[in-house]
Every structure is written in structure tokens, then in C-alpha cells.
Design a protein around this motif. Structure first.
Motif, short mmCIF file in Angstrom:
data_model
loop_
_atom_site.label_atom_id
_atom_site.label_comp_id
_atom_site.label_asym_id
_atom_site.label_seq_id
_atom_site.Cartn_x
_atom_site.Cartn_y
_atom_site.Cartn_z
N LEU A 37 21.96 60.34 -3.38
CA LEU A 37 23.28 60.66 -2.85
C LEU A 37 23.10 61.17 -1.43
CD1 LEU A 37 24.93 62.62 -5.83
CD2 LEU A 37 25.00 60.17 -5.37
N LYS A 38 23.88 60.62 -0.51
CA LYS A 38 23.86 61.10 0.87
C LYS A 38 25.15 61.89 1.10
CE LYS A 38 21.85 59.00 4.18
NZ LYS A 38 21.46 58.07 5.28
N ILE A 39 25.01 63.19 1.31
CA ILE A 39 26.19 64.03 1.48
C ILE A 39 26.84 63.70 2.82
CG2 ILE A 39 27.06 66.39 1.57
CD1 ILE A 39 24.57 67.28 0.06
N ASP A 40 28.13 63.44 2.78
CA ASP A 40 28.84 63.10 4.01
C ASP A 40 28.79 64.27 4.99
OD1 ASP A 40 30.76 61.18 5.40
OD2 ASP A 40 31.93 63.04 5.38
N ARG A 41 28.68 63.92 6.28
CA ARG A 41 28.51 64.93 7.33
C ARG A 41 29.69 65.91 7.40
NH1 ARG A 41 26.59 62.38 11.58
NH2 ARG A 41 26.16 60.52 10.36
N SER A 42 30.87 65.48 6.94
CA SER A 42 32.02 66.39 6.99
C SER A 42 31.79 67.62 6.14
CB SER A 42 33.28 65.65 6.54
OG SER A 42 33.16 65.21 5.19
N PHE A 43 31.05 67.48 5.03
CA PHE A 43 30.74 68.64 4.18
C PHE A 43 29.67 69.52 4.82
CE2 PHE A 43 32.04 65.31 1.04
CZ PHE A 43 33.27 65.87 0.76
N ILE A 44 28.77 68.92 5.56
CA ILE A 44 27.74 69.69 6.27
C ILE A 44 28.40 70.54 7.35
CG2 ILE A 44 25.59 69.56 7.59
CD1 ILE A 44 25.43 68.49 4.68
N TRP A 45 29.34 69.93 8.07
CA TRP A 45 30.02 70.64 9.15
C TRP A 45 30.95 71.75 8.62
CZ3 TRP A 45 31.58 65.53 12.06
CH2 TRP A 45 30.43 64.95 12.59
N ALA A 46 31.25 71.70 7.32
CA ALA A 46 32.10 72.74 6.73
C ALA A 46 31.33 74.02 6.45
CB ALA A 46 32.73 72.22 5.44
N ILE A 47 30.02 73.99 6.59
CA ILE A 47 29.23 75.21 6.36
C ILE A 47 29.58 76.26 7.41
CG2 ILE A 47 26.88 76.15 6.32
CD1 ILE A 47 25.92 73.41 5.33
N ASP A 48 29.86 77.47 6.94
CA ASP A 48 30.29 78.56 7.82
C ASP A 48 29.07 79.23 8.45
OD1 ASP A 48 31.40 80.75 9.05
OD2 ASP A 48 32.63 81.33 7.33
N PRO A 49 29.04 79.31 9.79
CA PRO A 49 27.90 80.00 10.43
C PRO A 49 27.80 81.48 10.07
CG PRO A 49 29.63 79.51 12.03
CD PRO A 49 30.00 78.80 10.77
N ASN A 50 28.90 82.05 9.54
CA ASN A 50 28.90 83.46 9.16
C ASN A 50 28.55 83.63 7.68
OD1 ASN A 50 29.75 84.35 11.76
ND2 ASN A 50 31.86 83.68 11.24
N LEU B 126 18.44 52.46 -4.38
CA LEU B 126 19.83 52.38 -3.91
C LEU B 126 20.34 53.79 -3.63
CD1 LEU B 126 21.21 49.83 -6.53
CD2 LEU B 126 20.64 49.34 -4.15
N SER B 127 21.07 53.91 -2.53
CA SER B 127 21.67 55.21 -2.21
C SER B 127 23.17 55.06 -2.00
CB SER B 127 21.02 55.82 -0.96
OG SER B 127 21.31 55.04 0.18
N LEU B 128 23.89 56.14 -2.30
CA LEU B 128 25.34 56.17 -2.16
C LEU B 128 25.66 56.98 -0.91
CD1 LEU B 128 27.53 54.90 -3.92
CD2 LEU B 128 27.78 57.09 -5.08
N ASP B 129 26.09 56.28 0.15
CA ASP B 129 26.33 56.91 1.44
C ASP B 129 27.71 57.57 1.47
OD1 ASP B 129 25.78 57.70 3.99
OD2 ASP B 129 26.11 55.73 4.91
N ASP B 130 27.87 58.56 2.35
CA ASP B 130 29.15 59.26 2.53
C ASP B 130 29.68 59.83 1.22
OD1 ASP B 130 28.99 58.45 5.18
OD2 ASP B 130 30.20 56.65 4.84
N PHE B 131 28.77 60.30 0.37
CA PHE B 131 29.20 60.76 -0.95
C PHE B 131 30.13 61.96 -0.82
CE2 PHE B 131 28.83 63.11 -4.96
CZ PHE B 131 29.17 62.09 -5.84
N GLY B 132 31.20 61.93 -1.65
CA GLY B 132 32.20 62.98 -1.64
C GLY B 132 33.50 62.55 -1.00
N THR B 133 33.48 61.38 -0.33
CA THR B 133 34.69 60.90 0.36
C THR B 133 35.41 59.83 -0.43
OG1 THR B 133 33.45 59.21 1.58
CG2 THR B 133 33.64 61.39 2.59
N GLY B 134 34.80 59.31 -1.50
CA GLY B 134 35.40 58.18 -2.21
C GLY B 134 36.05 58.52 -3.52
N TYR B 135 36.17 59.79 -3.83
CA TYR B 135 36.87 60.25 -5.02
C TYR B 135 36.26 59.69 -6.32
CZ TYR B 135 40.18 61.17 -1.31
OH TYR B 135 40.74 61.58 -0.14
N THR B 136 34.94 59.62 -6.32
CA THR B 136 34.26 59.19 -7.54
C THR B 136 34.34 60.29 -8.59
OG1 THR B 136 32.71 57.88 -6.25
CG2 THR B 136 32.07 58.42 -8.50
#
Length: 611
Positions: free
Chosen positions: A523-536, A500-510
């Protein structure tokens, strides 16, 4: 079918029985007197035979016979009095069943008065041809017949009225129930025109379940009674202020109430009355020394722009009420063209889903999942798609929500699971080099379906799929929202050997300490956290760092989804993320393309191992 009119209480079937029972003796009586007895009584009897046959015919075809029945009663009464006057006791044969018939086909009050007058006239008429002592003896059973018929008919009437009251009035609050509201609304809608609006206010108590859970159902019931009184009070105040208005209050079910006001002149008044209803719930309601901060959401639908049936008007107000709840509760929602268009769109989408299921228009794409080096395919996520033009234009994220709302998602989930098992059956012989895991998404509604584990087991046996090669994905929010029973169902699936996997983890306030209670492997890290990575590379304090540390603590696998840029992958590798998926590595592929990609990837792996 019951028809009430003045003193009548006519049941067609029962009336037919009495008319048939009266027709036979009347016919023989008329024939006898026309040939052997008094010719004038024979003529009167013949007239009544014809009258009875006419009423029987009219009643059989459910034609209105109110005044004809009155005339029939007068005619029979005249006949009985005439027969008693000349024949004495022989004329009394008809009075007893006739009185019973009056009580069964008229209101109790009307029958009592009519039968009493008839009894007096019959007794007086009988004195012409009978001894007074005999008449006195006959009068007693006649009076007893009236009394017994009255008592019986009165009892039946009271029972009937009690049943009618129970059928039309809410048992708890004493206000109209759904049936009576529909009936009253039906009548009002017939009289609505462009100059007189009818508004329906659908009122739902916000978080009423918490009242029952915290204080018990007795307090909850008293709160419902108190709210019904409050709604009655404000409705009466509105209709008193605007004397041309009519208003009704009803309870549909549970904590759902309606207020209907007809005869409204202006659309602005519809909103004014809605504001008055909402303002009634500003102050707390005290029940048995318990102060309850009661709030309501109100949905409003009026007849201004729509030609409606009661069900349609109720449905529109219900929809407007849910829109109000979505916007934060304790507010008013108005059914308008925007909502109408949204409903129309949802209906179109739901029909497209049904067509796609019926015509086999759904298909699957597969998003490869790569290992920690981002080079080897170790699994895939099955993604549903459709060839239907409407569904393909809005995407699965939109139409799956509508499928859940319209009760179609279970069939979609079953299609996806079975299709995945069919593909895996063909793929298993090729998966000899390393473990492979196919991830299948499950709708949050399926977490309430206790039959889901047995259906999965049946399909796995049919297609010979080892549970260890399948992982079911659920969203974090769905698990948090559904609670204990959902967790128990997932534990059953996990005990069968599936991951079992928990999708969009970090968005459900667990809460992080809740993870130990969730039977998940990944745990599947939600893409919004991936996109928050700073290219700098200014990435201190990112949520990704916390999630990966948490996963390590609970010994969970982590998949970063939505990896689209090289710098994102580089940062995740530094944090030693377990697995990746995203457009940087591969886009979703059709089955044949995915098989080819997997085959090439395995060849590369085989060559690397050989070196």
C-alpha cells in the motif's frame, strides 16, 4: 446513385443496359427500312438511333437526363404506334421490351399508366393492317407482359422501400437513425445563416446500464421507446409553438438520442428549448408497472459561432454532454469557447504525445525508495518525463489523462515497461547486497487489456528480468472502478511472480474488508495524508494510523510517499512504516544520477556491514 424526380426511378447502369440493348436492333431496323423497306419508318428509326446514342453518352457521364428520357419515351412510343399502323405484327417487336424498360426506369404507378395507354394505342393502330382476331391473340401476351412487369416491379419497389426504411429508421424506436440524421442535418446546414440558428441537443440517459442490469433488456428497450416518444412529443410541441421551426428526433446508438431544431431566431431560444427537453424527465417513467426515475444529460451545440459539418456539430454536442455528466449528470452542458479551447489544448497535447513517441522524446526519472530506517535504497519508482516543450510544461499527471482519453496510453505504458527492463538488465549485476524492487505505474485502462500479461512476459524474457524484482503500481480508484475482470488480470500478473502495489491508497474509498480480495503486496499512502501530519505532534486519529494498522493486519508492505519534512519522517518511524519516498530523502533522478546514488548507498551499506 439513385435519382428520383416525379415518376422517374433512374439507375444509370441499368438504363445504360437498356439503351445498349435497344441501340443495336434500332440501328439494323433503320438500315433495313432506309434501303429495302418503308423509308419514313427508316427515318423515324434513325432519329431514335441518334436519340438513343445521345442518351447513352449523357448517362455514361452521369449528366441529368430527366426530360430527355421523357422525350425519348414519347419518341419510341410514336415510332411503335406508327410501325404497328403500317406494318402490323412486324411493328410489335419493340413494344414488349419497351414496356419492360419503362417499368425498370420509372416508378411503378407511372409505368403502369404509360404502358397501359401505349398498349391500347398499339392495339388500335394494329387493326389498320391486321385482322381483329390476330390482334386479339396478340393483345393477350401484351396484357400479360404489363401485368407480370407490374407485379415484379411492385415487389422490387416494396423490397427497396423496406430496405430504405431499415437503412434510415431506427429499428427499435421508429425514429431517425444516425444515417438519416446526418443526411437531414447536411441539408439543413446548407440553409443556415446568421439570422437562423440550428441547435443540436445530444441526449444521453444517465445510468441506463443499471436499468438493463436490474430489470433486463426488455424493460430497457421499452424505456428507449418511451423516451423516443417523449422527445417526439416535446419537439412537435416546440415546433408547433414556433411555427417557423423545423425539428427532428433521432437515436444514434444505445441510449444516445438527438433532437435537432432549425430556424431558431435567438440564442435565448436555444437555451429555452434545452430547458424544455430536460424538464420532460422530472417525473418517473413507468414501464410494465416498474417506476423508473429516468434522468438525462444534454449537450447543446448551435451554429451561431461555427461553420460546421454534421459530424462536427454532433461531436461538439457530444463533448458538451460529457461535460454535463462530469458536473453531476441530470443537467445541460453548452458547447462554448472555453470547451473549444480545452479541446484544442487536448488535441495539441495528443499530437505532442504522438511526436514524443515517434521521436523518442520520452525518458525516465527514478524516485528512490528507502527502507524503514530511511537510510538504505531498497527500490525506486520509474517516472515518465518528456523533452517535448508542451508536455514538460504541463507534467505527466496532465498528459497521461489525455493519453488515456485519446487511446495513446497503452503505447506509453509499453515504452515505460520496456525501458525499465532495459535499465534493470544493466543494473542487476550490481544488485548483490540486498533485494531491490523497481516500481512501474500501469494506466487504469491497461486493466482491460487482456494482452498485457503476455506482453510483460515477452519483454521479461527478452531482457532476462526476474519477476521478483519488478512491482507494478495501480491506483486505488482504478481498481475499484474496473472491478472483477481487472482483479483477475492482476492475479494473472501476480501468479507470474511480479509484485503489485496500490498507489494513492486512501483516496479511492476502498472498504477495508475488500483488501483481502485485492492481489496486492504493498500500500502506498497518498501524500495528502502525509501532509496532514501536524508539526506540533497533535496527530491523534490520523488516517495514517488506520492504514498502517490495516496493513499490519493483512501483512502488507507500506510505502509513505511525499515525505518532505523531518517531522513527517519522525512520526512515520514511530508508527514503524515500512518504507519511504519523498523530496526529504531524494528528488527524482535521471538514470546516471540514480545509478551513482545507488552505488554510493551500497558502498555505505557494505561498510556498515563490515563494521
Amino acid at each position: 446513385m439513385i435519382e428520383k424526380n416525379t415518376g422517374h426511378y433512374i439507375k444509370p447502369r441499368l438504363l445504360s443496359v437498356f439503351l445498349l440493348l435497344g441501340l443495336c436492333p434500332f440501328t439494323f431496323y433503320a438500315a433495313y427500312h432506309l434501303r429495302y423497306g418503308m423509308f419514313d419508318i427508316g427515318i423515324i428509326s434513325l432519329v431514335n438511333v441518334i436519340f438513343t446514342a445521345f442518351l447513352l453518352f449523357q448517362n455514361h457521364f452521369r449528366r441529368r437526363i430527366t426530360w430527355q428520357l421523357d422525350a425519348f419515351v414519347v419518341s419510341i412510343s410514336f415510332f411503335i404506334i406508327y410501325a404497328c399502323y403500317f406494318l402490323g405484327i412486324k411493328g410489335l417487336f419493340f413494344v414488349f421490351p419497351f414496356i419492360i424498360g419503362i417499368f425498370f426506369n420509372y416508378s411503378v404507378k407511372f409505368a403502369l399508366i404509360t404502358s397501359s395507354i401505349l398498349a391500347v394505342l398499339v392495339i388500335l393502330a394494329s387493326l389498320h393492317s391486321m385482322d381483329s382476331a390476330v390482334v386479339a391473340r396478340v393483345a393477350f401476351p401484351l396484357i400479360m407482359t404489363i401485368i407480370i412487369s407490374y407485379l415484379y416491379a411492385n415487389t422490387i419497389t416494396r423490397h427497396r422501400e423496406a430496405l430504405t426504411l431499415e437503412a434510415n429508421v431506427d429499428y427499435l424506436t421508429g425514429i431517425y437513425n444516425r444515417r438519416n440524421i446526418n443526411s437531414w442535418l447536411q441539408q439543413q446546414l446548407k440553409n443556415v445563416d446568421e439570422h437562423a440558428l440550428l441547435a443540436l441537443y445530444f441526449i444521453d440517459i444517465d445510468d441506463f446500464k443499471r436499468v438493463n442490469d436490474n430489470y433486463g433488456h426488455a424493460i430497457g428497450d421499452k424505456l428507449l421507446v418511451s423516451i423516443s416518444k417523449k422527445l417526439l412529443s416535446v419537439t412537435h410541441a416546440i415546433t408547433d409553438d414556433f411555427f417557423i421551426l423545423q425539428g427532428k428526433v433521432g437515436r444514434l446508438a444505445g441510449d444516445e438520442f438527438v433532437v435537432i431544431i432549425s430556424g431558431i431566431a435567438l440564442e435565448s431560444e436555444v437555451r429555452l428549448f434545452a430547458d424544455k427537453l430536460l424538464s420532460e424527465f422530472k417525473e418517473p417513467i413507468v414501464i410494465d408497472d416498474v417506476q423508473l426515475d429516468t434522468q438525462v444529460s444534454i449537450g447543446v451545440a448551435s451554429t451561431q459561432d461555427y461553420l460546421m459539418t454534421p459530424d462536427t456539430l454532433l461531436n461538439y454536442a457530444d463533448i458538451a454532454m460529457f461535460e454535463a455528466k462530469k458536473q453531476g449528470k441530470n443537467r445541460i452542458g453548452y458547447f462554448n469557447q472555453f470547451i473549444a479551447d480545452k479541446i484544442s489544448h487536448k488535441n495539441d497535447v495528443s499530437q505532442a504525445i504522438k511526436d514524443s513517441l515517434a521521436q523518442n522524446l520520452f525518458y525516465l526519472n527514478f524516485m528512490p525508495i528507502y527502507d524503514s530506517t530511511a537510510t538504505q535504497i531498497v527500490g525506486a519508482e520509474a517516472l515518465i518525463r518528456s523533452h517535448h516543450p508542451l508536455l514538460s510544461s504541463i507534467g505527466p499527471e496532465a498528459y497521461i489523462r489525455i493519453a488515456e482519453e485519446y487511446g495513446l496510453v497503452a503505447e506509453i505504458d509499453l515504452f515505460v515497461i520496456e525501458s525499465c527492463f532495459q535499465y534493470m538488465e544493466k543494473l542487476i549485476p550490481e544488485l548483490t547486497l540486498r533485494p531491490f524492487l523497481l516500481a512501474i505505474n500501469i494506466s487504469s485502462l491497461e486493466l482491460k487489456n487482456e494482452q498485457l500479461p503476455s506482453k510483460i512476459e515477452a519483454l521479461a524474457n527478452q531482457y532476462h528480468i526476474p519477476p521478483s524484482m519488478i512491482e507494478f503500481e495501480i491506483t486505488e480508484t482504478s481498481l475499484v472502478d474496473h472491478g472483477y475482470k481487472s482483479i483477475k488480470l492482476l492475479q494473472r500478473i501476480k501468479e507470474m511472480g511480479y509484485k503489485l502495489s496500490l498507489d494513492d491508497f486512501g483516496t479511492g474509498y476502498t472498504a477495508f474488508n475488500q483488501l483481502q480480495h485485492f492481489p496486492v503486496d504493498t500500500l502506498k499512502i497518498d501524500r495528502s495524508f502525509i501532509w496532514a501530519i501536524d508539526p506540533n505532534y497533535n496527530n491523534e486519529g490520523l488516517m495514517i494510523d488506520v492504514i498502517l494498522s490495516l496493513a499490519k493486519l493483512y501483512k502488507l508492505n507500506v510505502i509513505a510517499e511525499g515525505v518532505e519534512e523531518p517531522y513527517q519522517l519522525e512520526y512515520l518511524k514511530k508508527l514503524k512504516c515500512s518504507q519511504y519516498q519523498g523530496y526529504l530523502l531524494s528528488k527524482p533522478l535521471g538514470w546516471e544520477a540514480f545509478k551513482e546514488e545507488l552505488h554510493l548507498n551500497q558502498q555505505e551499506f557494505r561498510m556498515a556491514v563490515a563494521r
